[in-house]
Design a protein around this motif. Structure first.
Motif, PDB file in Angstrom:
ATOM      1  N   SER A  10       0.840  -1.203   0.000  1.00 14.54           N
ATOM      2  CA  SER A  10       0.000   0.000   0.000  1.00 14.54           C
ATOM      3  C   SER A  10       0.874   1.252   0.000  1.00 14.54           C
ATOM      4  N   ILE A  11       0.364   2.305  -0.633  1.00  8.05           N
ATOM      5  CA  ILE A  11       1.079   3.586  -0.715  1.00  8.05           C
ATOM      6  C   ILE A  11       0.096   4.695  -0.372  1.00  8.05           C
ATOM      7  N   SER A  12       0.581   5.695   0.387  1.00 13.34           N
ATOM      8  CA  SER A  12      -0.312   6.749   0.852  1.00 13.34           C
ATOM      9  C   SER A  12       0.433   8.071   0.989  1.00 13.34           C
ATOM     10  N   THR A  13      -0.340   9.168   0.964  1.00  7.78           N
ATOM     11  CA  THR A  13       0.232  10.497   1.206  1.00  7.78           C
ATOM     12  C   THR A  13       0.321  10.812   2.690  1.00  7.78           C
ATOM     13  N   ARG A  14      -0.232   9.936   3.520  1.00  9.48           N
ATOM     14  CA  ARG A  14      -0.191  10.119   4.975  1.00  9.48           C
ATOM     15  C   ARG A  14       0.272   8.814   5.624  1.00  9.48           C
ATOM     16  N   PRO A  15       0.782   8.871   6.826  1.00  8.17           N
ATOM     17  CA  PRO A  15       1.275   7.648   7.477  1.00  8.17           C
ATOM     18  C   PRO A  15       0.193   6.581   7.563  1.00  8.17           C
ATOM     19  N   VAL A  16       0.578   5.337   7.298  1.00  7.50           N
ATOM     20  CA  VAL A  16      -0.347   4.208   7.392  1.00  7.50           C
ATOM     21  C   VAL A  16       0.134   3.295   8.510  1.00  7.50           C
ATOM     22  N   ALA A  17      -0.677   3.166   9.536  1.00  7.56           N
ATOM     23  CA  ALA A  17      -0.288   2.367  10.704  1.00  7.56           C
ATOM     24  C   ALA A  17      -0.444   0.885  10.400  1.00  7.56           C
ATOM     25  N   ILE A  34      -6.287   3.409  -5.894  1.00 10.10           N
ATOM     26  CA  ILE A  34      -7.570   3.971  -5.452  1.00 10.10           C
ATOM     27  C   ILE A  34      -7.561   5.504  -5.474  1.00 10.10           C
ATOM     28  N   GLY A  35      -6.441   6.129  -5.747  1.00 10.29           N
ATOM     29  CA  GLY A  35      -6.382   7.587  -5.759  1.00 10.29           C
ATOM     30  C   GLY A  35      -5.212   8.089  -6.574  1.00 10.29           C
ATOM     31  N   GLU A  36      -5.140   9.411  -6.725  1.00 12.09           N
ATOM     32  CA  GLU A  36      -4.073  10.044  -7.486  1.00 12.09           C
ATOM     33  C   GLU A  36      -3.241  10.930  -6.570  1.00 12.09           C
ATOM     34  N   LEU A  37      -1.955  10.936  -6.811  1.00 12.94           N
ATOM     35  CA  LEU A  37      -1.072  11.827  -6.059  1.00 12.94           C
ATOM     36  C   LEU A  37      -1.294  13.250  -6.540  1.00 12.94           C
ATOM     37  N   PRO A  38      -1.636  14.189  -5.635  1.00  6.31           N
ATOM     38  CA  PRO A  38      -1.853  15.578  -6.058  1.00  6.31           C
ATOM     39  C   PRO A  38      -0.607  16.161  -6.725  1.00  6.31           C
ATOM     40  N   GLN A  39      -0.852  17.117  -7.583  1.00  6.97           N
ATOM     41  CA  GLN A  39       0.233  17.813  -8.259  1.00  6.97           C
ATOM     42  C   GLN A  39       1.204  18.408  -7.238  1.00  6.97           C
ATOM     43  N   VAL A  40       2.498  18.194  -7.461  1.00  3.92           N
ATOM     44  CA  VAL A  40       3.516  18.755  -6.571  1.00  3.92           C
ATOM     45  C   VAL A  40       3.713  20.214  -6.967  1.00  3.92           C
ATOM     46  N   ARG A  41       3.460  21.118  -6.036  1.00  8.20           N
ATOM     47  CA  ARG A  41       3.409  22.543  -6.354  1.00  8.20           C
ATOM     48  C   ARG A  41       4.792  23.122  -6.621  1.00  8.20           C
ATOM     49  N   ASN A  42       4.791  24.327  -7.203  1.00  5.58           N
ATOM     50  CA  ASN A  42       6.068  24.970  -7.545  1.00  5.58           C
ATOM     51  C   ASN A  42       6.867  25.379  -6.314  1.00  5.58           C
ATOM     52  N   SER A  43       6.217  25.463  -5.165  1.00  9.32           N
ATOM     53  CA  SER A  43       6.928  25.839  -3.938  1.00  9.32           C
ATOM     54  C   SER A  43       7.456  24.629  -3.176  1.00  9.32           C
ATOM     55  N   ASP A  44       7.167  23.418  -3.666  1.00  5.59           N
ATOM     56  CA  ASP A  44       7.592  22.196  -2.978  1.00  5.59           C
ATOM     57  C   ASP A  44       8.919  21.698  -3.537  1.00  5.59           C
ATOM     58  N   VAL A  45       9.877  21.505  -2.653  1.00  6.67           N
ATOM     59  CA  VAL A  45      11.169  20.948  -3.059  1.00  6.67           C
ATOM     60  C   VAL A  45      11.314  19.501  -2.599  1.00  6.67           C
ATOM     61  N   ALA A 106      11.133  27.152 -15.654  1.00  9.67           N
ATOM     62  CA  ALA A 106       9.696  26.936 -15.535  1.00  9.67           C
ATOM     63  C   ALA A 106       9.226  25.816 -16.463  1.00  9.67           C
ATOM     64  N   GLY A 107       8.202  25.097 -16.014  1.00  6.31           N
ATOM     65  CA  GLY A 107       7.616  24.036 -16.817  1.00  6.31           C
ATOM     66  C   GLY A 107       6.808  23.095 -15.939  1.00  6.31           C
ATOM     67  N   VAL A 108       6.111  22.164 -16.581  1.00  3.12           N
ATOM     68  CA  VAL A 108       5.349  21.137 -15.858  1.00  3.12           C
ATOM     69  C   VAL A 108       5.850  19.779 -16.331  1.00  3.12           C
ATOM     70  N   ALA A 109       6.332  18.963 -15.406  1.00 13.04           N
ATOM     71  CA  ALA A 109       6.917  17.665 -15.742  1.00 13.04           C
ATOM     72  C   ALA A 109       5.964  16.538 -15.367  1.00 13.04           C
ATOM     73  N   GLN A 110       5.884  15.554 -16.253  1.00  9.62           N
ATOM     74  CA  GLN A 110       5.163  14.324 -15.948  1.00  9.62           C
ATOM     75  C   GLN A 110       6.142  13.371 -15.260  1.00  9.62           C
ATOM     76  N   CYS A 111       5.811  12.956 -14.060  1.00 11.18           N
ATOM     77  CA  CYS A 111       6.728  12.138 -13.257  1.00 11.18           C
ATOM     78  C   CYS A 111       6.049  10.843 -12.814  1.00 11.18           C
ATOM     79  N   PRO A 126       1.951   7.753 -10.768  1.00 12.94           N
ATOM     80  CA  PRO A 126       2.236   8.909 -11.628  1.00 12.94           C
ATOM     81  C   PRO A 126       1.793  10.213 -10.965  1.00 12.94           C
ATOM     82  N   PHE A 127       2.443  11.307 -11.322  1.00 11.18           N
ATOM     83  CA  PHE A 127       2.063  12.625 -10.812  1.00 11.18           C
ATOM     84  C   PHE A 127       2.719  13.705 -11.670  1.00 11.18           C
ATOM     85  N   ARG A 128       2.375  14.947 -11.394  1.00 11.52           N
ATOM     86  CA  ARG A 128       2.963  16.085 -12.105  1.00 11.52           C
ATOM     87  C   ARG A 128       3.712  16.979 -11.113  1.00 11.52           C
ATOM     88  N   LYS A 129       4.812  17.520 -11.574  1.00  9.12           N
ATOM     89  CA  LYS A 129       5.580  18.472 -10.768  1.00  9.12           C
ATOM     90  C   LYS A 129       5.650  19.801 -11.518  1.00  9.12           C
TER      91      LYS A 129
END
Length: 297
Positions: A10-17, A34-45, A106-111, A126-129
């Motif tokens: 399993s994979i999650s954006t929050r801790p899974v106990a 069951i879900g999609e990883l939200p787009q990684v914003r331009n302020s996220d490193v 600048a740009g949008v990458a498919q990751c 999959p996700f976008r950065k």
């Protein structure tokens, strides 16, 4: 040997106990997307994913890979972290995997990030950065009494736009602006760095303007103005931010330089004031003198 591992991972954006009471994963649950990883914003490193595995014989997924299309983005992974182990009955391992990003322009990458082991591949997410563009997590406020909010979440308020309605009066020669994040910094978010601001004065024959700040570690800057003539001029403030390709903050206001008394008029007014004061004192002294003479007479 080897193969594809899906069920039991399993994979999650929050801790899974661990255990049956553990929080359900929100990206991949027991091998099923069951879900999609939200787009990684331009302020996220950096961005961290959490995993849980019932394939304890495989151990930690130490062959995880991260890939992004485009030549404007560099990526790398931290070593996976094993955070929980349960080998009593329902065998489980749980941990985290942190991804890092460095934008070159600048740009949008498919990751995509694919979890894996030495001889096995796991689920792919999959996700976008996003790199560059406007930051939507920055606010600007001013000390102008009736128009304090200048920018909200990276957007200039209409009164402070390219066609501003905010007017700084003639008697005010200093306007202070404070730049800050809209909310508390998130994990993996790049620190807000304010670079040297720039000013553009539409009518430099009417008003001059300079900017003080921001100081190191502070987010406050002050625009100082001095009237040179009579009229109104738009002043545009541009505040560059740290981060490759990040669009600078920009807002404008009007500076009013109304018809004010010149130095000669002020000087005459001062002289006349003293003259009236002198004449008043003379009148008082003469009144006292005549009173004394009248009593003697």
């Amino acid at each position: 040997c080897g193969g594809l591992v899906q069920k039991g991972f399993s994979i999650s954006t929050r801790p899974v106990a661990l255990g049956s009471q553990g929080a359900r994963a929100d990206l991949v649950d027991d091998g099923a997307p069951i879900g999609e990883l939200p787009q990684v914003r331009n302020s996220d490193v950096a961005s961290t994913l959490f995993w849980r595995s019932r394939q304890t014989e495989l151990g930690v997924p130490n062959r995880t890979s991260l890939s992004c299309g485009g030549s404007f983005l560099e990526t790398w992974l931290d070593p996976p972290i094993l955070e929980q182990v349960d080998l009593t009955g329902n065998d489980h391992l749980a941990g985290s995997q942190t991804m890092h990003f460095r934008c070159l322009k600048a740009g949008v990458a498919q990751c995509s990030v694919q979890f894996g082991w030495r001889l096995h591949d796991g689920p792919k997410v999959p996700f976008r950065k996003v790199c560059g563009g406007s930051r939507d997590d920055v606010d600007v406020v001013s000390d102008v009494r009736l128009s304090r909010l200048v920018m909200l979440q990276g957007r200039a308020q209409p009164a402070w736009s390219t066609k501003p309605t905010v007017v700084v009066p003639p008697e005010s020669d200093r306007t202070v602006f404070t730049v800050s994040l809209s909310s508390a910094p998130r994990s993996g978010e790049e620190a807000l760095t304010i670079l040297a601001p720039r000013l553009h004065v539409e009518h430099p024959d009417i008003v001059s303007a300079t900017v003080d700040g921001p100081s190191v570690g502070l987010s406050e800057l002050a625009v100082r103005t001095a009237c040179l003539g009579v009229g109104t001029s738009r002043i545009e403030v541009t505040v560059p931010l740290g981060g490759e390709g990040i669009t600078p903050l920009s807002f404008s206001f009007l500076k009013d330089c109304a018809d004010r008394p010149d130095r000669q008029t002020v000087t005459i007014a001062i002289v006349m004031t003293f003259l009236f004061m002198f004449l008043g004192s003379v009148v008082v002294m003469l009144s006292v003198f005549f009173c004394i003479l009248t009593r003697k007479g």
